[in-house]
Design an enzyme around this catalytic site. Structure first.
Site, short mmCIF file in Angstrom:
data_model
loop_
_atom_site.label_atom_id
_atom_site.label_comp_id
_atom_site.label_asym_id
_atom_site.label_seq_id
_atom_site.Cartn_x
_atom_site.Cartn_y
_atom_site.Cartn_z
N ARG A 127 0.76 -1.21 -0.04
CA ARG A 127 0.20 -0.08 0.13
C ARG A 127 0.77 1.45 0.21
O ARG A 127 1.89 1.45 0.65
CB ARG A 127 -1.05 0.00 1.31
CG ARG A 127 -1.87 1.21 1.38
CD ARG A 127 -3.09 1.15 2.22
NE ARG A 127 -2.61 1.12 3.55
CZ ARG A 127 -3.57 1.14 4.65
NH1 ARG A 127 -4.67 0.70 4.24
NH2 ARG A 127 -3.31 0.94 5.90
N ARG A 160 3.68 4.53 4.32
CA ARG A 160 3.37 5.14 5.61
C ARG A 160 4.46 4.43 6.68
O ARG A 160 5.01 3.17 6.48
CB ARG A 160 1.95 4.67 6.27
CG ARG A 160 0.88 5.70 5.97
CD ARG A 160 -0.66 5.17 5.96
NE ARG A 160 -0.45 4.49 7.56
CZ ARG A 160 -1.71 4.08 7.83
NH1 ARG A 160 -2.94 4.20 6.83
NH2 ARG A 160 -1.88 3.60 8.93
N ARG A 171 0.51 -3.93 14.71
CA ARG A 171 -0.75 -3.45 14.46
C ARG A 171 -1.54 -4.57 14.30
O ARG A 171 -2.77 -4.40 14.90
CB ARG A 171 -0.82 -2.78 13.14
CG ARG A 171 -0.17 -0.99 13.31
CD ARG A 171 0.07 -0.61 12.07
NE ARG A 171 -1.19 -0.16 11.30
CZ ARG A 171 -1.05 0.12 10.14
NH1 ARG A 171 -0.17 0.03 9.31
NH2 ARG A 171 -2.50 0.34 9.42
P1 AMP Z 1 -5.35 3.76 10.70
O1 AMP Z 1 -4.78 4.77 9.60
O2 AMP Z 1 -6.53 3.82 10.87
O3 AMP Z 1 -4.69 2.44 10.75
O4 AMP Z 1 -4.58 4.64 12.07
C1 AMP Z 1 -3.19 4.60 12.21
C2 AMP Z 1 -2.73 4.74 13.62
O5 AMP Z 1 -3.47 5.90 14.36
C3 AMP Z 1 -3.01 3.54 14.57
O6 AMP Z 1 -2.19 2.59 14.41
C4 AMP Z 1 -2.92 4.24 15.88
O7 AMP Z 1 -1.70 4.59 16.38
C5 AMP Z 1 -3.79 5.45 15.75
N1 AMP Z 1 -5.06 5.41 15.55
C6 AMP Z 1 -6.08 5.78 14.70
N2 AMP Z 1 -7.36 5.61 15.18
C7 AMP Z 1 -7.31 5.34 16.54
C8 AMP Z 1 -8.01 5.21 17.42
N3 AMP Z 1 -9.50 5.05 17.04
N4 AMP Z 1 -7.63 4.82 18.57
C9 AMP Z 1 -6.35 4.70 18.95
N5 AMP Z 1 -5.46 4.90 17.98
C10 AMP Z 1 -6.00 5.23 16.88
#
Ligand code: AMP
Length: 213
Positions: A127, A160, A171
């Site tokens: 990605r 990223r 993750r």
């Molecule tokens: P994502 O783009 O949704 O994969 O989010 C990237 C990162 O942001 C995650 O691995 C977390 O570190 C943080 N993050 C995003 N959304 C949340 C959430 N609802 N609660 C806690 N951490 C979040």
């Protein structure tokens, strides 16, 4: 429509959300995008979130609820919203339920995007994301026309920071431990729509059929 999109990192929540916004003008609310923008701008929020994000850990529930409480009361949410990457823990789901109750907002469904682990790993390592507009590409299946340049806005398209192999594996572990229990939570609330998400088009069709849009 008002939906929660659940699913592991790489399940396609962002892609499905972008397809759905085009249907009825609902807004995509991605906590990950909000946090990445804050990190890029160097705001207080960004400084607090940066280390956890880079390691693939979760940012604190308090910080996230602060963001979402303000975001869900903005005017554009009146047209509907697609929650992408939120809630991610049971305390966030409980807090969201209380918040929506106070605001008098009802959700249509919590959609769980099911994708086999091998597909997730392949998608995440290939990605690429635009740092400016958040558009999502894939070096194998959906590359940019010019390498490293966003087709939509001309921004820089990169892998990223949290898409290194180590951060990805963390993750996925965090997802299994903290976020996967939300599937049972929303099943218990009678709100769950479980879909096979290997194709984003199928997910969109299943959602439209379910909510009658
Ligand atoms: P994502 O783009 O949704 O994969 O989010 C990237 C990162 O942001 C995650 O691995 C977390 O570190 C943080 N993050 C995003 N959304 C949340 C959430 N609802 N609660 C806690 N951490 C979040």
């Amino acid at each position: 429509m008002r939906l929660i999109l659940l699913g592991a990192p790489g399940a396609g929540k962002g892609t499905v959300a972008k397809m759905l916004t085009a249907i009825d003008g609902s807004v995509q609310i991605s906590t990950g995008d909000i946090l990445r923008a804050a990190v890029k701008e160097g705001t207080d929020l960004g400084k607090k979130a940066e280390a956890a994000m880079k390691a693939g850990d979760l940012v604190s529930d308090d910080l996230i609820m602060g963001i979402m409480e303000a975001r869900l009361q903005q005017d554009d949410c009146k047209a509907g919203f697609l929650l992408d990457g939120f809630p991610r823990t049971i305390p966030q789901a409980e807090a969201l339920k209380g918040l929506l109750g106070r605001l008098g907002i009802e959700l249509d469904a919590a959609v769980n995007l099911n994708v086999p682990r091998e597909v997730i790993l392949d998608r995440l390592t290939t990605r690429r994301t635009c740092v400016d507009c958040g558009a999502i590409y894939n070096v194998k299946s959906a590359p940019t026309k010019v390498e490293g340049v966003c087709d939509k806005c001309g921004g820089k398209v990169v892998q990223r920071d949290d898409e290194t192999e180590e951060a990805i594996s963390n993750r996925l572990e965090v997802y299994n431990a903290k976020t996967a229990p939300l599937v049972d939570f929303y099943r218990g609330e009678g709100m769950l729509l479980d879909v096979n998400a290997e194709s984003s088009e199928t997910v969109v069709a299943a959602i439209r059929q379910h909510i009658g849009h």
